[in-house]
Design an enzyme around this catalytic site. Structure first.
Site, PDB file in Angstrom:
ATOM      1  N   HIS A 324     -34.511  43.955  70.477  1.00 22.18           N
ATOM      2  CA  HIS A 324     -33.835  42.661  70.628  1.00 22.18           C
ATOM      3  C   HIS A 324     -34.837  41.514  70.703  1.00 22.18           C
ATOM      4  O   HIS A 324     -36.050  41.712  70.891  1.00 22.18           O
ATOM      5  CB  HIS A 324     -32.965  42.656  71.884  1.00 22.18           C
ATOM      6  N   CYS A 345     -36.907  48.555  76.452  1.00 15.96           N
ATOM      7  CA  CYS A 345     -36.482  48.072  75.140  1.00 15.96           C
ATOM      8  C   CYS A 345     -37.698  47.685  74.304  1.00 15.96           C
ATOM      9  O   CYS A 345     -38.823  47.663  74.785  1.00 15.96           O
ATOM     10  CB  CYS A 345     -35.549  46.872  75.292  1.00 15.96           C
TER      11      CYS A 345
END
Length: 405
Positions: A324, A345
């Site tokens: 992201h 992430c």
């Protein structure tokens, strides 16, 4: 991804009821089939030879929500009325051009009582009639598989076919054998069970770019477990797009994007911190969000973060791993290409609001559901094959061993 309710209405078929062939039900007294002894008429002269068959037997339960209909032999249907019993709500349908078959326009509701009244005429104009009142299979006595990908979509080369059933399946062989997945590439496709409610299909290697994949679901009346039957009958096709595999190297904090065998971009990233490492392994993009909320409590952490507008987020695992955009980094000391700072992430430089021309936006715009992101050189373990659509992390021999067919 198709939800169970949407799938039940939009795509799915069939049921547990046995089709009743050649069932002829004449109307009660006063119908055109009744004997006319008072006038001295004979049966052969007055009785229509048209034979109407309603697939759902009168008084039956567990009737099909998709295959229910009316057929006639030795004649043509002249009128068919189907209603919801009790309310009288009409169920739209149509008679075929040859007058032989009537079908409802839309899928029926589960657990609902219906009534069908049909009339037909034979070649001599004599009328026959049939009626049936029946109840469709209930939710308690049926199962549905939510599946991905959807019909008509274009996906990346790593996209498996994945079913999640709403009830535990004990007759796995029967269920699996009534789902076939084939590819125009000729690749062998094998199913693998993850427990009793998930069944995935994939080839040994990634799908060939540009291939067409066809999934035939024929679970109409298939018993998934004792007294619980399938209600799906559908053919789904999807297209495999160009090949794109992106490799994240945690040692260098970079991601190399390879499309159709050629490197198209190298992007600085920031993977997981030493305290919150990123999984290794082959991970498939399963969802895309221009912006989404990320809350650490939803992934089993404390209150470390709660960000309502994370830009260009693409899911890699069910447990919460995303690739992201990151706009909250220290602008005076950007971590991208230098060090891992996330909670597991893979972060790319971005701006709040998901606008502008940023590395995260470029990657988002150039990614498909089903594209593969490979993470290597992380101190973490390899992602579990069932944590997301990540069965590629299982050896082919092991994958095949998990097939019930």
């Amino acid at each position: 991804m198709t939800t169970p309710d949407i799938a039940a209405r939009r795509k799915l078929g069939a049921c547990a009821a046995l089709m009743v062939g050649a069932l002829t039900l004449t109307a009660c007294g006063g119908s055109a089939n009744a004997k006319d002894d008072a006038k001295g008429g004979s049966d052969s002269a007055k009785t229509s030879v048209a034979k109407i068959a309603i697939s759902a037997k009168d008084g039956s339960t567990g009737a099909s929500i998709n295959s229910t209909g009316v057929k006639v032999s030795d004649g043509k249907l002249t009128d068919v009325k189907m209603t919801v019993a009790g309310s009288g709500q009409a169920v739209p349908g149509s008679i075929s051009s040859d007058g032989k078959v009537w079908k409802p326009k839309e899928q029926l509701e589960r657990g609902t009582k219906y009534q069908i009244s049909a009339t037909a005429k034979d070649t001599k104009g004599r009328t026959a009639a049939a009626n049936s009142i029946f109840t469709t299979v209930t939710s308690a006595n049926s199962f549905i598989g939510t599946y991905t990908p959807d019909d008509g979509t274009t996906v990346g080369v790593g996209m498996p076919v994945s079913f999640n059933f709403d009830k535990a399946i004990t007759n796995r062989k029967d269920v699996q054998s009534h789902i076939t997945v084939t590819s125009s590439s000729g690749q062998q496709v094998v199913g693998h069970w993850f427990g009793s409610q998930r069944l995935d299909f994939r080839p040994e290697e990634y799908w060939k770019a540009g291939s067409k994949v066809t999934m035939k679901i024929d679970l109409d009346g298939v018993e998934g477990t004792n007294g619980v039957y399938g209600v799906q009958k559908k053919t789904v096709t999807f297209t495999v797009g160009r090949s794109q595999v992106s490799t994240v190297d945690v040692n260098t904090q970079t991601m190399t994007v390879v499309r159709d065998g050629k490197t198209v971009k190298t992007i600085p990233i920031s993977a997981g911190s030493p305290q919150h490492t990123t999984y290794n392994g082959q991970m498939v993009i399963s969802e895309k969000f221009v912006q989404t909320r990320m809350n650490s409590r939803t992934v089993g952490l404390g209150g470390e973060y709660n960000i309502p507008d994370v830009p260009h987020a693409m899911r890699l695992t069910t447990s919460g791993t995303f690739i992201h955009g990151n706009y909250w980094y220290n602008k005076g000391n950007p971590p991208f290409g230098r060090q891992g700072t996330s909670h597991g992430c893979v972060g790319l430089a971005d701006v709040q609001g998901a606008g502008g021309s940023t590395p995260a936006k470029w990657f988002y715009d150039n990614s498909l559901i089903g594209d593969v992101v490979v993470v290597k050189n992380s101190p973490d373990k390899t992602v579990a094959p069932d944590n997301g659509l990540n069965g590629w992390n299982m050896a082919w021999s092991q994958w095949v061993a998990g097939s019930a067919a």
